[in-house]
Write an enzyme that holds these catalytic residues in place. Structure first.
Site, PDB file in Angstrom:
ATOM      1  N   LYS A   1       0.840  -1.217   0.000  1.00  0.00           N
ATOM      2  CA  LYS A   1       0.000   0.000   0.000  1.00  0.00           C
ATOM      3  C   LYS A   1       0.865   1.253   0.000  1.00  0.00           C
ATOM      4  O   LYS A   1       0.700   2.156  -0.824  1.00  0.00           O
ATOM      5  CB  LYS A   1      -0.920   0.034   1.213  1.00  0.00           C
ATOM      6  CG  LYS A   1      -1.608   1.391   1.430  1.00  0.00           C
ATOM      7  CD  LYS A   1      -2.498   1.406   2.646  1.00  0.00           C
ATOM      8  CE  LYS A   1      -1.827   1.774   3.919  1.00  0.00           C
ATOM      9  NZ  LYS A   1      -1.562   3.209   4.112  1.00  0.00           N
ATOM     10  N   ASN A   2       1.821   1.333   0.927  1.00  0.00           N
ATOM     11  CA  ASN A   2       2.586   2.564   1.081  1.00  0.00           C
ATOM     12  C   ASN A   2       3.628   2.772  -0.006  1.00  0.00           C
ATOM     13  O   ASN A   2       4.223   3.840  -0.092  1.00  0.00           O
ATOM     14  CB  ASN A   2       3.220   2.606   2.475  1.00  0.00           C
ATOM     15  CG  ASN A   2       2.151   2.788   3.533  1.00  0.00           C
ATOM     16  OD1 ASN A   2       0.997   3.093   3.217  1.00  0.00           O
ATOM     17  ND2 ASN A   2       2.515   2.590   4.779  1.00  0.00           N
TER      18      ASN A   2
ATOM     19  N   CYS B   1      -5.907  12.547  11.411  1.00  0.00           N
ATOM     20  CA  CYS B   1      -6.677  11.295  11.434  1.00  0.00           C
ATOM     21  C   CYS B   1      -6.562  10.728  12.836  1.00  0.00           C
ATOM     22  O   CYS B   1      -5.927  11.321  13.703  1.00  0.00           O
ATOM     23  CB  CYS B   1      -6.184  10.329  10.366  1.00  0.00           C
ATOM     24  SG  CYS B   1      -4.655   9.498  10.811  1.00  0.00           S
TER      25      CYS B   1
ATOM     26  N   ARG C   1      -0.958  15.178  12.332  1.00  0.00           N
ATOM     27  CA  ARG C   1      -0.244  14.967  11.050  1.00  0.00           C
ATOM     28  C   ARG C   1      -0.147  16.242  10.206  1.00  0.00           C
ATOM     29  O   ARG C   1      -0.680  16.303   9.088  1.00  0.00           O
ATOM     30  CB  ARG C   1      -0.891  13.834  10.277  1.00  0.00           C
ATOM     31  CG  ARG C   1      -0.964  12.544  11.096  1.00  0.00           C
ATOM     32  CD  ARG C   1      -1.549  11.396  10.344  1.00  0.00           C
ATOM     33  NE  ARG C   1      -0.621  10.819   9.404  1.00  0.00           N
ATOM     34  CZ  ARG C   1      -0.878   9.709   8.692  1.00  0.00           C
ATOM     35  NH1 ARG C   1      -2.053   9.119   8.827  1.00  0.00           N
ATOM     36  NH2 ARG C   1      -0.017   9.222   7.854  1.00  0.00           N
TER      37      ARG C   1
ATOM     38  N   ASP D   1       3.923   1.323  12.140  1.00  0.00           N
ATOM     39  CA  ASP D   1       2.794   0.613  11.534  1.00  0.00           C
ATOM     40  C   ASP D   1       2.692  -0.834  11.995  1.00  0.00           C
ATOM     41  O   ASP D   1       1.753  -1.532  11.622  1.00  0.00           O
ATOM     42  CB  ASP D   1       2.908   0.654  10.002  1.00  0.00           C
ATOM     43  CG  ASP D   1       2.813   2.075   9.449  1.00  0.00           C
ATOM     44  OD1 ASP D   1       3.148   2.275   8.279  1.00  0.00           O
ATOM     45  OD2 ASP D   1       2.428   2.973  10.227  1.00  0.00           O
TER      46      ASP D   1
ATOM     47  N   ARG E   1      -8.920  -0.729   4.009  1.00  0.00           N
ATOM     48  CA  ARG E   1      -8.120   0.312   3.366  1.00  0.00           C
ATOM     49  C   ARG E   1      -6.736  -0.196   2.971  1.00  0.00           C
ATOM     50  O   ARG E   1      -6.122   0.262   2.043  1.00  0.00           O
ATOM     51  CB  ARG E   1      -7.926   1.505   4.318  1.00  0.00           C
ATOM     52  CG  ARG E   1      -9.117   2.427   4.496  1.00  0.00           C
ATOM     53  CD  ARG E   1      -8.682   3.689   5.239  1.00  0.00           C
ATOM     54  NE  ARG E   1      -7.353   4.090   4.804  1.00  0.00           N
ATOM     55  CZ  ARG E   1      -6.360   4.435   5.640  1.00  0.00           C
ATOM     56  NH1 ARG E   1      -6.571   4.428   6.944  1.00  0.00           N
ATOM     57  NH2 ARG E   1      -5.172   4.770   5.173  1.00  0.00           N
TER      58      ARG E   1
HETATM   59  C1  EPZ Z   1       3.750   7.407   6.089  1.00  0.00           C
HETATM   60  O1  EPZ Z   1       2.887   8.448   6.546  1.00  0.00           O
HETATM   61  C2  EPZ Z   1       2.874   6.135   6.011  1.00  0.00           C
HETATM   62  N1  EPZ Z   1       1.784   6.359   5.088  1.00  0.00           N
HETATM   63  C3  EPZ Z   1       2.320   5.820   7.399  1.00  0.00           C
HETATM   64  O2  EPZ Z   1       1.606   4.573   7.311  1.00  0.00           O
HETATM   65  C4  EPZ Z   1       3.478   5.629   8.360  1.00  0.00           C
HETATM   66  O3  EPZ Z   1       2.970   5.440   9.647  1.00  0.00           O
HETATM   67  C5  EPZ Z   1       4.385   6.886   8.353  1.00  0.00           C
HETATM   68  O4  EPZ Z   1       4.828   7.170   7.011  1.00  0.00           O
HETATM   69  C6  EPZ Z   1       5.622   6.693   9.218  1.00  0.00           C
HETATM   70  O5  EPZ Z   1       6.327   5.571   8.829  1.00  0.00           O
HETATM   71  C7  EPZ Z   1       2.015   6.185   3.762  1.00  0.00           C
HETATM   72  O6  EPZ Z   1       3.109   5.900   3.307  1.00  0.00           O
HETATM   73  C8  EPZ Z   1       0.861   6.379   2.841  1.00  0.00           C
HETATM   74  P1  EPZ Z   1       5.537  11.037   8.056  1.00  0.00           P
HETATM   75  P2  EPZ Z   1       3.356   9.989   6.501  1.00  0.00           P
HETATM   76  O7  EPZ Z   1       5.402  12.246   7.215  1.00  0.00           O
HETATM   77  O8  EPZ Z   1       4.103  10.224   5.239  1.00  0.00           O
HETATM   78  C9  EPZ Z   1       5.261  14.381  11.510  1.00  0.00           C
HETATM   79  C10 EPZ Z   1      -0.191   3.066   7.604  1.00  0.00           C
HETATM   80  O9  EPZ Z   1      -0.665   2.551   8.630  1.00  0.00           O
HETATM   81  N2  EPZ Z   1       5.270  15.356  10.398  1.00  0.00           N
HETATM   82  O10 EPZ Z   1       6.818  10.306   8.022  1.00  0.00           O
HETATM   83  O11 EPZ Z   1       2.177  10.819   6.784  1.00  0.00           O
HETATM   84  C11 EPZ Z   1       3.948  13.565  11.536  1.00  0.00           C
HETATM   85  O12 EPZ Z   1       2.928  14.252  12.192  1.00  0.00           O
HETATM   86  C12 EPZ Z   1       0.202   4.566   7.596  1.00  0.00           C
HETATM   87  O13 EPZ Z   1       0.007   2.451   6.561  1.00  0.00           O
HETATM   88  C13 EPZ Z   1       5.277  16.704  10.698  1.00  0.00           C
HETATM   89  O14 EPZ Z   1       5.288  17.094  11.868  1.00  0.00           O
HETATM   90  O15 EPZ Z   1       4.349  10.008   7.752  1.00  0.00           O
HETATM   91  C14 EPZ Z   1       4.365  12.312  12.257  1.00  0.00           C
HETATM   92  O16 EPZ Z   1       4.323  12.513  13.626  1.00  0.00           O
HETATM   93  C15 EPZ Z   1      -0.192   5.269   8.852  1.00  0.00           C
HETATM   94  N3  EPZ Z   1       5.271  17.602   9.682  1.00  0.00           N
HETATM   95  C16 EPZ Z   1       5.796  12.108  11.777  1.00  0.00           C
HETATM   96  O17 EPZ Z   1       6.252  13.381  11.285  1.00  0.00           O
HETATM   97  C17 EPZ Z   1       5.247  17.197   8.352  1.00  0.00           C
HETATM   98  O18 EPZ Z   1       5.225  18.048   7.441  1.00  0.00           O
HETATM   99  C18 EPZ Z   1       5.924  11.059  10.665  1.00  0.00           C
HETATM  100  O19 EPZ Z   1       5.152  11.459   9.563  1.00  0.00           O
HETATM  101  C19 EPZ Z   1       5.239  15.818   8.064  1.00  0.00           C
HETATM  102  C20 EPZ Z   1       5.250  14.912   9.111  1.00  0.00           C
END
Ligand code: EPZ
Length: 418
Positions: free
Chosen positions: A22-23, A116, A121, A305, A397
Site C-alpha cells: 500500500k505505502n 486522522c 499529522r 505501523d 483500506r
Molecule cells: C507514512 O505516513 C505512512 N503512510 C504511514 O503509514 C506511516 O505510519 C508513516 O509514514 C511513518 O512511517 C504512507 O506511506 C501512505 P511522516 P506519513 O510524514 O508520510 C510528523 C499506515 O498505517 N510530520 O513520516 O504521513 C507527523 O505528524 C500509515 O500504513 C510533521 O510534523 O508520515 C508524524 O508525527 C499510517 N510535519 C511524523 O512526522 C510534516 O510536514 C511522521 O510522519 C510531516 C510529518
C-alpha cells in the site's frame, strides 16, 4: 462499515502469498501524473486506498483500466489542477499529489488534509520545502494553492525524516530546473521504490535509502511497466497472526531485508524464523516471551505501523513489556478494545506498559484505524470464544485478503458487510 467475526483458538498452518505494498503503490500512483504516457502496474493491491487514489486520478483526467490483474493508467490528458476535496478527506496520503500535479502543471489546488485518528499529522515540512523550490503557496479557506512559473532545484534539509515530505519533494523536483538535494531524507523502502519507479520512467535520482537524495531535473518522462514491491507491514501482520494464534506458516513473496527490525522482535518473543530467498517460515512457541522495550522509529528502526499488531501478541506473553510510540501522538486507540478483551495495559502518554495475561476473552470491539483494526483481528484469533471486530472498512483500506488468507491458514474468521 462491515465486520469480522472470529472464533478464537484455531492455530495457523500452510502458506500464503503477501500482497503488493500500500505505502509503495500510493506514491507511485501519484507519480503517474508526471508521465504524459501510459503506466502498467503489476502486483497492485486491490485495497480501498488504491481505489480512492484511482478515483482522484480519474477526476483529474487520467484513464484507468484493469487488464486482468494489470492496472493500466493513461495520464496523457490531465484536465485540471484541482484535487477533489471529497477524496482528500477520505485519504490523507492523497497529499502526495501536491508534488506530482505541481510538477506536471506548475500549479495545484488541494484541500488541507485533516488529521486522522493516529495524530494531527501536519504538512509544514512539505510546504516549507516547496517554498524553497520557487513555489508560491497560499493556504486559505481550507485549501492549499501552489503555483510557479518554474520549479527550481535547491538544497532542502528536513527537520524530521518525514516519508510524505520526502516523497513530495522528489515528485516536485523530477521535472524541475536544476538539482535538488534532500538532507535528512526518509530512508523507508517505499522511498527507494519511488526512486526506482521514477528512474525507470527516465528521471535522474540517486541516494534513496540513505539520508541524502539528489534529483537532477529532466524535461520529460516515458511510459513504463512496473511490478509493485511486497507489503512489509502486511507480512509483519501475518507473522504476528502466527505468534498470536500459534502454528507454523510460510509467507511467500516477501522482501526479508525490509523486515529486519520486525523479524528481530518476533524472534525475541520466542518465534522460530527461517528466511529463504523470497519467503519466510515462522513457527510460534508454546507461550510468547515478553519484551523489555520496543520503541517505534523511522526506518530502519521498528515501524510504528507494526506497533499495534505486536501489542496484540505481547498482551498474552509471559511477563511485562513496554512500548514507546515515538512517531504519532495518538496511536493507542486499540488499547481500550484490547482491555475490553481482558488485556492488562497502562498508558502514560506515549508509553504503554503491558502485563501479560494467560489468554484474552472474545468480545465485541471497534476498529478506529487501519493497523489498530488489524491488531484486534489478531487478538481475536488467540482469544477464548467469539470476537466481533466492527468498522472493518478501516482494515480494508490496507489489507486485500485478510479474511481469505487467514481462513486458508485454518483460522475461523468470516467477513460480514452488515
Ligand atoms: C507514512 O505516513 C505512512 N503512510 C504511514 O503509514 C506511516 O505510519 C508513516 O509514514 C511513518 O512511517 C504512507 O506511506 C501512505 P511522516 P506519513 O510524514 O508520510 C510528523 C499506515 O498505517 N510530520 O513520516 O504521513 C507527523 O505528524 C500509515 O500504513 C510533521 O510534523 O508520515 C508524524 O508525527 C499510517 N510535519 C511524523 O512526522 C510534516 O510536514 C511522521 O510522519 C510531516 C510529518
Amino acid at each position: 462499515m462491515g465486520k469480522y467475526i472470529i472464533e478464537g483458538g484455531y492455530s495457523l498452518s500452510g502458506e500464503i502469498k503477501v500482497q503488493g505494498s500500500k505505502n509503495a503503490v500510493l506514491p507511485l500512483l501519484a507519480a503517474t501524473v508526471l508521465n504524459e504516457g501510459k503506466t502498467y502496474f503489476h502486483n497492485c493491491p486491490k485495497i480501498l486506498d488504491v481505489y480512492n487514489m484511482l478515483n482522484i486520478l480519474t477526476a483529474i483526467g487520467c484513464t484507468i483500466k484493469w487488464d486482468k490483474d494489470v492496472l493500466i493508467i493513461d495520464s496523457s490528458n490531465i484536465t485540471t489542477h484541482i484535487i477533489p476535496e471529497k477524496y482528500v478527506q477520505m485519504m490523507r496520503s492523497s497529499i502526495i499529489l501536491l508534488g506530482s500535479v505541481l510538477g506536471r502543471l506548475k500549479t495545484v489546488k488541494i484541500s488541507f488534509p485533516g488529521g486522522c485518528s493516529i495524530g494531527t499529522r501536519p504538512i509544514d515540512l512539505h510546504l516549507k520545502a516547496l517554498k524553497q523550490m520557487n513555489v508560491d503557496i497560499k493556504d486559505r479557506h481550507g485549501f492549499i494553492e501552489c503555483s510557479t512559473n518554474e520549479i527550481i532545484g535547491n538544497k532542502v534539509s528536513l527537520d524530521y525524516p518525514s516519508v510524505g515530505a520526502t516523497e513530495n519533494i522528489m515528485l516536485t523536483a523530477v521535472l524541475s530546473e536544476g538539482i535538488t538535494t534532500i538532507n535528512n531524507a526518509a530512508k523507508e523502502p517505499e522511498i527507494v521504490e519511488l526512486q526506482e519507479f521514477l528512474c525507470k520512467m527516465g528521471a535522474k535520482i540517486e541516494g534513496a535509502g540513505t539520508d541524502t537524495i539528489i534529483i537532477k531535473g529532466v524535461n520529460k518522462l516515458n511510459s513504463v511497466e512496473y511490478r509493485i514491491m511486497p507489503d512489509r507491514i502486511v507480512a509483519g501482520t501475518y507473522m504476528c497472526a502466527v505468534a498470536a494464534a500459534g502454528g507454523e506458516v510460510l509467507l511467500k513473496d516477501v522482501c526479508k531485508e525490509h523486515l529486519n527490525s520486525t523479524i528481530t522482535k518476533i524472534n525475541e518473543m520466542g518465534c522460530f524464523i527461517k528466511e529463504f530467498e523470497d519467503s519466510i517460515l515462522i513457527k510460534a512457541p508454546e507461550r510468547l516471551k515478553s519484551l523489555d522495550l520496543i520503541r517505534t522509529q523511522p526506518y530502519p528502526g521498528f515501524p510504528t505501523d507494526m506497533q499495534a499488531q505486536l501489542m496484540s501478541c505481547l498482551v498474552t506473553a509471559d511477563g511485562t513489556s513496554i512500548i514507546a510510540e515515538t512517531i504519532f501522538e495518538s496511536r493507542y486507540k486499540h488499547v481500550a478494545e484490547l482491555v475490553r478483551m481482558g488485556a492488562d495495559i497502562i498508558i502514560d502518554g506515549r508509553i504503554a506498559v503491558l502485563k501479560g495475561v494467560n489468554r484474552l476473552n472474545g468480545a465485541e470491539v471497534f476498529a478506529e484505524d487501519l493497523r489498530g483494526g488489524a491488531a484486534l483481528v489478531l487478538a481475536g484469533l488467540g482469544a477464548e470464544g467469539k470476537t466481533i471486530v466492527n468498522n472493518a472498512s478501516h482494515i480494508l483500506r490496507g489489507y486485500e485478503n485478510l479474511e481469505k488468507d487467514l481462513s486458508l491458514l485454518g483460522a475461523n474468521i468470516k467477513y460480514s458487510s452488515d
